[in-house]
Structures are given as structure tokens and as C-alpha cells.
Design a protein around this motif. Structure first.
Motif, PDB file in Angstrom:
ATOM      1  N   SER A 153     -54.604 -61.302 -49.984  1.00 26.62           N
ATOM      2  CA  SER A 153     -53.687 -60.388 -50.679  1.00 26.62           C
ATOM      3  C   SER A 153     -53.158 -59.324 -49.726  1.00 26.62           C
ATOM      4  N   VAL A 154     -52.010 -58.765 -50.114  1.00 22.12           N
ATOM      5  CA  VAL A 154     -51.401 -57.674 -49.342  1.00 22.12           C
ATOM      6  C   VAL A 154     -52.151 -56.399 -49.704  1.00 22.12           C
ATOM      7  N   LYS A 196     -48.645 -51.732 -46.239  1.00 24.79           N
ATOM      8  CA  LYS A 196     -47.348 -52.068 -45.651  1.00 24.79           C
ATOM      9  C   LYS A 196     -46.933 -50.991 -44.680  1.00 24.79           C
ATOM     10  N   LYS A 217     -47.130 -56.026 -42.421  1.00 25.33           N
ATOM     11  CA  LYS A 217     -48.040 -55.843 -43.558  1.00 25.33           C
ATOM     12  C   LYS A 217     -49.491 -55.900 -43.098  1.00 25.33           C
ATOM     13  N   GLU A 234     -49.361 -51.264 -55.900  1.00 24.58           N
ATOM     14  CA  GLU A 234     -48.039 -51.390 -55.265  1.00 24.58           C
ATOM     15  C   GLU A 234     -48.103 -52.457 -54.161  1.00 24.58           C
ATOM     16  N   PHE A 235     -49.247 -52.555 -53.490  1.00 22.00           N
ATOM     17  CA  PHE A 235     -49.423 -53.550 -52.423  1.00 22.00           C
ATOM     18  C   PHE A 235     -49.954 -54.872 -52.986  1.00 22.00           C
ATOM     19  N   THR A 236     -51.027 -54.776 -53.775  1.00 26.38           N
ATOM     20  CA  THR A 236     -51.741 -55.999 -54.157  1.00 26.38           C
ATOM     21  C   THR A 236     -50.935 -56.897 -55.087  1.00 26.38           C
ATOM     22  N   ARG A 237     -49.944 -56.323 -55.765  1.00 25.48           N
ATOM     23  CA  ARG A 237     -49.087 -57.147 -56.641  1.00 25.48           C
ATOM     24  C   ARG A 237     -48.127 -58.027 -55.848  1.00 25.48           C
ATOM     25  N   GLU A 238     -47.907 -57.665 -54.573  1.00 23.70           N
ATOM     26  CA  GLU A 238     -46.957 -58.423 -53.751  1.00 23.70           C
ATOM     27  C   GLU A 238     -47.510 -59.803 -53.415  1.00 23.70           C
TER      28      GLU A 238
END
Length: 361
Positions: free
Chosen positions: A34-35, A38, A43, A320-324
Motif C-alpha cells: 500500500s501507499v 507521497k 511515493k 489520504e495515502f492508503t486509499r491510493e
């Protein structure tokens, strides 16, 4: 910042990895899960190393973006700082770095207690003892970097992580967060408006006391829930940073007010830390409850333990990151024959590193 290695030309296959048990690291060694962050150039991803099942934070940077922004010097400096900061308990640990024709990879500790920023947003502010503990661990890390003649320049709650036990881990040596000024230069490189020191705003030459200003700003925010001089109107905020006296709302101890006034001194030559660096901060009365040797050896129990379910837990990472979605290209080893691959490899010669390679010292 640390000087970067000479970027000497070489063929893409001749990348200096140094003595290493793992000289042929590749993106395909990892499962990218996962991300988790950023920045301007790429990333940060949570990744599992297939060979041993351990989890790492892998920072993946796009060479073409770095070259376009003429930032390869800063990226090499970041790598060099990471190499030198291996020996400190409150600095993120670099395991190794490697490159493909299009990308650079930093394989770092995965620190999963969440950004200090995340916890501060949830709780609004911290008690003085809790703020003191974090400020002491940060001061220890900054003092260590200064002892290596490294100025950190970008201290802010987003760059400060908590580990699963609740200790500070300072991260991000030179990678600006997305959304910073695109025209960042060496004087404005660490340009997060709320944390800029007056000398940085005036575009004057600055020294390592810039880090003590930033420590003061972070400590102030931990106690009062907003950075000093904060205003939504950036011009008004800059005016405050440059000319207005430090607002110290009541309710805090004399010791911390005195420390904040010393660290947030507008004249860098009169700022606390200007004469004797970390020693001045360490000896301040606000830190008298701290045994610095115990602190360094992590013998002081952290005031707060983040909720962490296991080594791959991402619940403390901003959604905000992990949803990417994880970009499909990060785990592929691309074509080695393109002309961009050859020229970009030359630009980042010496980037690759493996733990145990001491040739940089």
C-alpha cells in the motif's frame, strides 16, 4: 546538507553497490502492499520482502522528475545523510538503496505508529511532560546530525513518526512533501510556510540554528495546537515570524516559556543553540527531568503507545495515502536498453548502497 558523491559517468550495468550480500536487489524482490506517503518525486510504499517476509517502507523516486527539477544533488545528499544516520536511535534506518533505469529505491524501516502530525490533529495538543519527551528525542537526533555537519532544515510534525513503542523516528532527509513551492531553491528548499525561520524568509544565509527554530516551532505546536504566528493569511503569518513578539498564552510553565523564547529568537545569533548547539538545549531547565543517557538508550517509557496490531499495520497512516492504488509499475524491472535509461543511470551513479558497505565514510 551532506555533500553528494561525484556523479561520475558509467555504463548502466556498472552501478557501484559496494560489498554486499545482496548486490542485485530488484523491485521484483518485494510485494508492494500500500501507499503510505507521497512526495514531489515519488511515493513511499509498504512492501514485504519476499525472501524473508519482513516489512519495509520503500521510497520510490522517479528519475525523470528529479532530473527535470535538477534535484539529483539533493537526492544524493539524502542518500548520504541516510547512510551517516544509521547509528542513531531516533533516525530512520536505511537498509539499502538500488536503482532501475527509471527509478531510485530507498529501502527503509517501516515505522508504523503514525506521524506526530496525525496524533496532534486527533488530540489537538499534548501535556508538557509528553511534549518534553518528544522534544528531547528530537533534540537528540538533531544534535547528532549537527555533529556530522548536517543541517536538517525541514523539521515539522509530518516528518516525525512514532514507532510501535511510541519513540520518535525522524524521517525524510531532503524529499519535500507534495504541494510545496515548485521553485524551491537551496534557501527555500524546506519551504513549509508555518515552520520557516526569519532568516530563511529573508533569504539570508542560514546556519544550523535554523533547526533549533524549527524545534521551537514544533514544541510550540505540540503545546498550543498551532505553530507560532500561525495565520491562514500567509503574508500575515510571515509578518508575525519576522516582526511580532512571540505570543505565549497563559497556562504553561515558566520553564517551557523560557525555552520557547530562546528557540524562537528571531536573531539567529542570539538563538538558543547559537553558541554551543545541542549542549545548550540539553542543559535547559525544561529538560531537567530528562536523563539524556537513558533517553538515548530508550530506557525511558514513552508517554503514549500507539495502537499497532502488527508489523504491517497501516491504521495510523493517513487514509489520504492508503486509499491510493499501488502503481503497477513500481514492482517491475523495466527495459534496460532505452537511451533515457543509460543517461539517467549516469546521473545517479553511486546511488546504490547496501548495509555493510562502508566505502562512503
Amino acid at each position: 546538507m551532506a555533500h553528494c558523491n561525484q556523479l561520475s559517468p558509467t555504463s548502466p550495468s556498472d552501478v557501484n553497490l559496494g560489498a554486499s550480500a545482496n548486490p542485485h536487489a530488484m523491485p521484483t524482490d518485494f510485494d508492494f502492499l500500500s501507499v503510505i506517503g507521497k512526495g514531489t518525486f515519488g511515493k513511499v510504499l509498504l512492501a514485504k520482502l519476499k525472501s524473508d517476509g519482513n516489512f519495509y517502507a520503500v521510497k520510490v523516486l522517479q528519475k525523470n522528475v528529479i532530473l527535470k527539477k535538477k534535484e539529483q544533488k539533493n537526492i544524493m545528499a539524502e542518500r548520504n545523510v541516510l547512510l551517516k544516520s544509521l547509528k542513531h536511535p531516533f533516525l530512520v534506518n536505511l537498509h539499502y538503496s538500488f536503482q532501475t533505469p527509471e527509478k531510485l529505491y530507498f529501502v527503509l524501516d517501516y515505522v508504523n505508529g503514525g506521524e506526530l502530525f496525525y496524533h496532534l490533529q486527533r488530540e489537538r495538543c499534548f501535556s508538557e511532560p509528553r511534549a518534553r519527551f518528544y522534544a528531547a528525542e528530537l533534540a537528540s537526533a538533531i544534535g547528532y546530525l549537527h555533529s556530522l555537519n548536517i543541517v536538517y532544515r525541514d523539521l515539522k510534525p509530518e516528518n516525525i513518526l512514532l514507532d510501535a513503542q511510541g519513540h520518535i523516528v525522524l524521517t525524510d532527509f531532503g524529499l519535500c512533501k507534495e504541494g510545496l513551492e515548485p521553485e524551491a531553491t537551496t534557501t527555500t528548499f524546506c519551504g513549509t510556510p508555518e515552520y520557516l525561520a526569519p532568516e530563511m524568509l529573508r533569504k539570508e544565509p542560514y546556519d544550523r540554528t535554523i533547526d533549533w527554530w524549527c524545534l521551537g516551532a514544533v514544541l510550540y505546536e505540540m503545546l498550543y495546537s498551532l505553530p507560532p504566528f500561525y495565520s491562514r493569511d500567509v503574508a500575515e503569518m510571515y509578518d508575525g515570524i519576522l516582526y511580532k513578539p512571540l505570543p505565549l498564552p497563559p497556562g504553561k510553565s515558566n520553564a517551557v516559556c523560557h525555552l520557547l523564547q530562546g528557540l524562537l529568537q528571531k536573531d539567529q545569533h542570539s538563538r538558543m543553540g547559537a553558541t554551543n548547539d545541542f549542549v545548550e538545549i540539553k542543559n535547559h531547565v525544561f529538560f531537567s527531568p530528562i536523563n539524556w543517557d537513558d533517553l538515548y538508550n530508550k530506557r525511558i517509557t514513552p508517554p503514549y503507545k500507539p495502537a499497532v496490531k502488527g508489523p504491517a499495520d497501516i491504521q495510523n497512516i493517513d487514509q489520504e495515502f492508503t486509499r491510493e492504488p499501488v502503481p503497477g509499475s513500481v514492482g517491475r524491472t523495466p527495459d534496460l536498453t532505452s537511451s533515457f535509461a543509460t543517461s539517467s543511470s549516469n546521473a545517479f551513479f553511486g546511488f546504490s548502497y547496501a548495509a555493510g558497505d562502508d566505502s562512503f565514510l
